[in-house]
Design a protein around this motif. Sequence first.
Motif, PDB file in Angstrom:
ATOM      1  N   UNK A 197       9.793   0.052  -4.336  1.00 40.97           N
ATOM      2  CA  UNK A 197       8.763  -0.327  -2.570  1.00 40.97           C
ATOM      3  C   UNK A 197       7.592  -1.982  -2.764  1.00 40.97           C
ATOM      4  N   UNK A 198       6.868  -1.015  -4.402  1.00 43.50           N
ATOM      5  CA  UNK A 198       5.909  -2.220  -3.881  1.00 43.50           C
ATOM      6  C   UNK A 198       5.693  -3.388  -4.484  1.00 43.50           C
ATOM      7  N   UNK A 199       7.545  -3.163  -5.568  1.00 43.98           N
ATOM      8  CA  UNK A 199       7.379  -4.921  -6.590  1.00 43.98           C
ATOM      9  C   UNK A 199       8.283  -5.512  -5.506  1.00 43.98           C
ATOM     10  N   UNK A 226      12.251  15.340  -7.927  1.00 48.02           N
ATOM     11  CA  UNK A 226      11.184  15.309  -6.704  1.00 48.02           C
ATOM     12  C   UNK A 226      10.386  13.562  -7.351  1.00 48.02           C
ATOM     13  N   UNK A 227       9.661  13.648  -7.869  1.00 44.66           N
ATOM     14  CA  UNK A 227       8.700  12.953  -8.159  1.00 44.66           C
ATOM     15  C   UNK A 227       9.494  11.706  -9.196  1.00 44.66           C
ATOM     16  N   UNK A 228       9.944  12.116  -9.892  1.00 50.72           N
ATOM     17  CA  UNK A 228      10.878  10.499 -10.590  1.00 50.72           C
ATOM     18  C   UNK A 228      11.517  10.056  -9.232  1.00 50.72           C
ATOM     19  N   UNK A 229      12.050  10.679  -8.136  1.00 46.88           N
ATOM     20  CA  UNK A 229      12.138  10.377  -6.902  1.00 46.88           C
ATOM     21  C   UNK A 229      11.623   9.198  -6.476  1.00 46.88           C
ATOM     22  N   UNK A 230      10.573  10.071  -6.124  1.00 46.92           N
ATOM     23  CA  UNK A 230       9.323   8.997  -5.250  1.00 46.92           C
ATOM     24  C   UNK A 230       8.327   7.757  -6.324  1.00 46.92           C
ATOM     25  N   UNK A 231       8.364   8.213  -7.199  1.00 48.64           N
ATOM     26  CA  UNK A 231       7.710   7.325  -7.868  1.00 48.64           C
ATOM     27  C   UNK A 231       9.106   5.756  -8.200  1.00 48.64           C
ATOM     28  N   UNK A 283       3.556  10.326  -6.797  1.00 49.25           N
ATOM     29  CA  UNK A 283       4.192  11.007  -7.498  1.00 49.25           C
ATOM     30  C   UNK A 283       3.935  11.837  -8.430  1.00 49.25           C
ATOM     31  N   UNK A 284       2.895  11.235  -9.426  1.00 44.99           N
ATOM     32  CA  UNK A 284       2.568  11.439 -10.907  1.00 44.99           C
ATOM     33  C   UNK A 284       1.431  13.002 -10.370  1.00 44.99           C
ATOM     34  N   UNK A 285       1.371  13.123  -8.870  1.00 46.61           N
ATOM     35  CA  UNK A 285       0.334  14.311  -8.894  1.00 46.61           C
ATOM     36  C   UNK A 285       1.608  15.448  -8.659  1.00 46.61           C
ATOM     37  N   UNK A 286       2.677  14.832  -8.142  1.00 44.43           N
ATOM     38  CA  UNK A 286       3.844  16.088  -7.939  1.00 44.43           C
ATOM     39  C   UNK A 286       4.293  16.764  -9.454  1.00 44.43           C
ATOM     40  N   UNK A 287       4.086  15.680 -10.264  1.00 52.83           N
ATOM     41  CA  UNK A 287       4.169  16.171 -11.662  1.00 52.83           C
ATOM     42  C   UNK A 287       3.538  15.841 -12.511  1.00 52.83           C
ATOM     43  N   UNK A 308       0.846  -1.908   0.083  1.00 53.15           N
ATOM     44  CA  UNK A 308       0.143   0.578   0.315  1.00 53.15           C
ATOM     45  C   UNK A 308       0.745   1.323   0.275  1.00 53.15           C
ATOM     46  N   UNK A 309       2.155   0.849   0.990  1.00 60.50           N
ATOM     47  CA  UNK A 309       2.670   2.228   0.644  1.00 60.50           C
ATOM     48  C   UNK A 309       3.379   2.513  -0.418  1.00 60.50           C
ATOM     49  N   UNK A 310       4.079   1.731  -1.339  1.00 59.97           N
ATOM     50  CA  UNK A 310       4.482   1.607  -2.370  1.00 59.97           C
ATOM     51  C   UNK A 310       3.661   2.028  -3.190  1.00 59.97           C
ATOM     52  N   UNK A 311       2.760   1.505  -3.844  1.00 61.28           N
ATOM     53  CA  UNK A 311       1.312   2.420  -4.284  1.00 61.28           C
ATOM     54  C   UNK A 311       1.172   4.013  -4.030  1.00 61.28           C
ATOM     55  N   UNK A 312       0.952   3.894  -2.994  1.00 63.46           N
ATOM     56  CA  UNK A 312       0.635   5.217  -2.919  1.00 63.46           C
ATOM     57  C   UNK A 312       1.741   6.320  -2.514  1.00 63.46           C
ATOM     58  N   UNK A 313       2.615   6.052  -2.816  1.00 63.09           N
ATOM     59  CA  UNK A 313       4.158   6.642  -3.209  1.00 63.09           C
ATOM     60  C   UNK A 313       4.256   7.084  -4.711  1.00 63.09           C
TER      61      UNK A 313
END
Length: 276
Positions: free
Chosen positions: A266-268, A255-260, A102-106, A93-98
């Motif tokens: 994490x999700x994988x 930042x969006x790339x790093x978070x994504x 990332x798409x909201x950031x950019x 859940x944390x990985x999917x949320x991050x």
Amino acid sequence: MDFFSAELTGAALIGALAVLALIDSTSFGTLLIPVWLLMSPGRVRVGRMLLYLGSIAGFYALVGLAILLGAGALSDTLSTLSDTRPFLIAQLVLGVALFAWSFKLDPVGGKKPTEPAAGAAVPGATADGAAPAGAANGQVAAPPATEPGRAGRLSRWRERVLSSESGSGRALAALAIGAGLVEVATMLPYLAALGLIGTQGPGWPVSGLWILGYCLVMIAPALVLTAARVFASRLVERPLGRLDGWLTKNAASTTAWVVGIVGFLVARDAIGRLWG
């Protein structure tokens, strides 16, 4: 794990740690933010730069000491906990949320401000091309706020925290600790170095001094840039200015790339252990 099982001693061990520290020195918190701070107009506040670099190096050192000191006591507990289904679901859940954040950031395909084309109508002009009311007196409506406005706010904040105003030092230290917290999930070179120090280092308390030395090497490039900005300002000002402009323009995207990427990894990992 072959990297840790290989026997490294003396100069080979120190060389491996130095290489890992230099890799860590190129991270967001240890290089990109210092470059951005160095490009503040006017005289470089060396004390403020040392405060930032000391804060992030101290944060890394405390994390490293905590990991090594607690490794023996917590390793079995963490290993057991990380294999439980509730933990893996929370990790997924944390990985999917991050990744989604990332798409909201950019946003993909997000519109960027553009310069008006030659001959384009002036906002608020009448159908026959006349200027809006009040234009003759220089009272033209202000254009909507765009990204340059945000960049201006960032620049003003940078100048404020680098000044001698009350409270700016705390803000600068908080920036360093925040950058360190963002990087915790991706500090792979540091974790590798801690593994080497813990398994092949000299043991306590000298291992603690090795961690401090590692953190000093990690901020060494930023210290060199700070010295260059002070003593050879004209030589490095243009290259740093170009880099500063690129960082300011692409801060959200970076930042969006790093978070994504972190969210994806994490999700994988959680998916692989849940259904692999």
